[in-house]
Design an enzyme around this catalytic site. Sequence first.
Site, short mmCIF file in Angstrom:
data_model
loop_
_atom_site.label_atom_id
_atom_site.label_comp_id
_atom_site.label_asym_id
_atom_site.label_seq_id
_atom_site.Cartn_x
_atom_site.Cartn_y
_atom_site.Cartn_z
CB CYS A 78 -0.98 -0.04 1.16
SG CYS A 78 -2.34 1.16 1.01
CG HIS A 178 -3.64 -3.55 3.40
ND1 HIS A 178 -2.60 -3.03 4.13
CD2 HIS A 178 -4.28 -2.49 2.85
CE1 HIS A 178 -2.62 -1.71 4.04
NE2 HIS A 178 -3.64 -1.36 3.26
CD GLU A 180 -1.49 -6.25 5.94
OE1 GLU A 180 -1.76 -5.05 6.14
OE2 GLU A 180 -0.98 -6.65 4.87
#
Length: 199
Positions: A78, A178, A180
């Site tokens: 990001c 993202h 994660e």
Amino acid sequence: MKIRIYNYGASNLYSIFSALKRLNEDTRVEEKLDSNDFPDLIVLPGVGNFSQASRSLISEKDKIIKFADKGTFVLGICLGLHMFYEGSEEGYGEGLGVLRGKVTRINNGKVPHMGWSYTELLKENALWKIDKKGEWFYYAHSYQAPYDESLVYAYAENEGSRIPAVVIKDNYFGLQFHPEKSGAAGLAILQGVLEAVRK
């Protein structure tokens, strides 16, 4: 494998730390990179502000580039992807400048581009360890990288506009989404990163 997550004030720091720690024991968060601790992978995380990240990066910029020139891989997530470029409309300061161009505010589609978006694979690459040619990932951003066809390996749709989702140049890997926060698909991308580094 040595993974060093550079802390420049990104707010999702420990989410990516937790995800990578599960995959690799020698993962640490560092506010200052040790010149003698040659990492296999440096991670530039995000959510955050370009100006703040740029200020924090000043002291480590040359070090990161020198590591990369000697074989270290750099993963930008990001805001971390945005830091690969020369600058950003989000604020003042400079990025690493390893990719030419400037990050711009999304001018077509929903702003912020937030939530789950279908992401389509354009070109095979070392990171995409997913059988399907498209997958859903989680996004949260109002600015986007330049759409350079030679560097963009996957894109997301944002109300008809294409957002660069996977950007690769040499040993610089950039993800706009993202991983994660993207469940099993995101974990597969991180595993692809680690496999590419091991080679």
